[in-house]
Design an enzyme around this catalytic site. Sequence first.
Site, short mmCIF file in Angstrom:
data_model
loop_
_atom_site.label_atom_id
_atom_site.label_comp_id
_atom_site.label_asym_id
_atom_site.label_seq_id
_atom_site.Cartn_x
_atom_site.Cartn_y
_atom_site.Cartn_z
N HIS A 212 59.28 -5.55 38.96
CA HIS A 212 60.01 -5.00 40.09
C HIS A 212 59.06 -4.67 41.25
O HIS A 212 59.34 -4.96 42.41
CB HIS A 212 60.78 -3.75 39.63
N HIS A 216 58.91 -6.68 45.08
CA HIS A 216 58.92 -6.06 46.42
C HIS A 216 57.62 -6.31 47.18
O HIS A 216 57.55 -6.00 48.37
CB HIS A 216 59.24 -4.57 46.30
N GLU A 347 70.00 -4.11 52.41
CA GLU A 347 68.67 -3.66 51.92
C GLU A 347 68.04 -2.61 52.82
O GLU A 347 67.55 -1.62 52.33
CB GLU A 347 67.70 -4.83 51.76
N HIS A 362 70.52 0.74 51.53
CA HIS A 362 69.82 0.73 50.25
C HIS A 362 68.56 1.59 50.27
O HIS A 362 68.35 2.43 49.41
CB HIS A 362 69.49 -0.72 49.87
N HIS A 402 72.03 0.56 42.25
CA HIS A 402 72.10 -0.87 42.53
C HIS A 402 73.48 -1.44 42.21
O HIS A 402 73.91 -2.42 42.83
CB HIS A 402 70.95 -1.63 41.88
CU1 CUO Z 1 64.26 -3.04 44.05
CU2 CUO Z 1 66.32 -0.79 45.14
O1 CUO Z 1 64.72 -1.09 43.98
O2 CUO Z 1 65.38 -2.53 45.61
#
Ligand code: CUO
Length: 677
Positions: A212, A216, A347, A362, A402
């Site tokens: 994860h 990002h 996002e 988000h 999410h």
């Molecule tokens: Cu990966 Cu919310 O954690 O985008």
Amino acid sequence: MRFALLVVLAAVATGSVLAKLEKADETFLKKQLAVLKLTWRLSSPIEDPDQLAILQSYNPLEHLADYTNPETVKHYFEAVRDGRHQKRGEIFNLFERSHRLQMIELFETLFFIKEWVPFFKTAIAAREVSNEGQFFYAFSVALLHREEGLQLPPPYEVFPHLFTTSDVVRQAYRAKMTQTPVVIPMNFTGSIRNPEQRVSYFGEDIGMNAHHSHWHMDWPFWWNEAKYGVHKDRKGELFWYMHHQLAARFDAERLSNNLADVEALHWEKPIIEGFVPKAQYKNGYEFPSRPDNMRFQDLSFLSVNDMKQYERRIRKSIAAGFVLDSHWDKISINGTDGVDILGSIIESSQESLNPNYYGSLHNNAHIMLSRVTDPKGKFGIKYGVLEHFETATRDPAFFRLHKYMDNLVKEHKDLLPPYTRGELELPGVSVEAVKVIGKSKASTPNLLVTYFQDFYFDLSNALDSSKNVKDVDIQAKVRRLSNEPFEYVLTVNSDAEKSAVARIFLAPKYNYYGEEIPLDELRWEVIELDKFIIKLKNGQNVIRRSSDASSVTIPDRKGFKELIKEVTEAVAGNREYYVDKKVRHCGLPHGLLLPKGRPEGMKFKLMVVLTDAEQDFHTQHYIESSDNSLSYCGNLGGINPDKRPFGFPFDRQIPLGDIFRVNNIKTTEITIQNVPN
Ligand code: CUO
């Protein structure tokens, strides 16, 4: 020589890897070693004598003319020198605007340097004076986007505090102070009284969190395409899809453990599950805890009502089928790229249309959830786990958050016309049979096996060092889900030679109540297992594909110390070092390819969909490598080879299941059994 042979044998065993491995040359090896040394023990000053020598002889402020963006470089290094930027030891939080802007200055400083030598000298200068969190993030993103094939150390060995609990770190300190090598068992947070504990092995898996955080880094929301000249293809859509898949995966884990699907967050309703991370930042601050049933609170700069307004505007646009750009012009989202536009808005990223109107739903949801226990900063509590991509999935509320975002996309997808038979069919091709077979000798066809096994990682970088206190071996031991490798065996008839795209999906057969899940509900729960190109000849074809080659997973990363040792030996000429330059850091670990299943066995549907590769795939952008995780991690810096919407053909409503009765789609029932190890 022996090593080279082993590599070749391993490559043969796993299928297609061989062609991708190449022997690293001296230049590559030196760079690789330099990267590893630079990122070792980031909280302490540089120790390596060569890097120290560079540090002492090179000050970027004295070489401004050599940079293409001297203003940025000057501002960054002066601000750090004068104490205006984050100091070392402070908590770096990408969601905090000032932290992010400082990091972006450093990223741009590094990213725009063309040649390796000045790049690396500048990195050394920055590493010594910059906040370590800021440095590692900026350096990693820059490196991933400029140097092919170089590996970063696993993030759980760079900043172990973000991947383990305080008791483990404390024991590690004790071991170091008493100079006693130790392996420290690490438990998941919570207790047996908390039903959420049953799925903590998923959200707290270190490989999951590494994936994860790397996702990002590959797809930063602050990425400026125009400025950096690197296109992030279908970034908004991938943001939705990867997180959608995590939500589906989490639900499959829940079902495996007799828990109902996770529910979406709601601004007006309590956040049912609390979370106690039992973790501490390296500087001693605790990660905040959240009791059960807390309600969202207004922050000083953002209210719950703001969030509701942003949500309302987004949902209104979804219903209308268009979004409004900053000139108030309508942009249709009724086409297949609508989800990309919508994903970016939700996002929200640098590419979002009209952020003033749609807000930053988000990112702000992460912040609201993270700060819910001290919304006005009254107690000086630090950021919650939701504000770091390394720690976010530990909190079960991450999946609720999410799912909330995911439901918005579902609203949009449900308004698109269902696929027609013509869009699904591949005339002349029929999948006659699908089987999965475990690779162990005793395996039963269509029975896949998962188990838990111990995994060890090194804690050296959690600890400070000094010349008088020697390093000793200190490791954490954690139980992680894994699965027995298996093969898909597809029997396919074709009336001509052609290339096809094979997409393989998995979904639980029964819901929490024991009812068979109808296809139109199942579609939103499917987990993608693999996507690859196959070449069909005229007549019958038997295609075997190894689970290791999955387009969603990557192998576990080598440990930091192991990498340093191997590369050091290779630099000295004492061994050969092979590298797959298409290696990705982003990707679910192989061990999480399959949901856990149940000890007595759990039924799943395995769905294989074949479509026309010529129509569906930009084959020139397709990279085949078992270290590539295209399905979740996209194509870094290039065009995504898949022309279909992500999740096709399960992304749209299926009001009539008959439509899916085409020869090129085949569903097989399989069982996943979790066995003791
Ligand atoms: Cu990966 Cu919310 O954690 O985008």
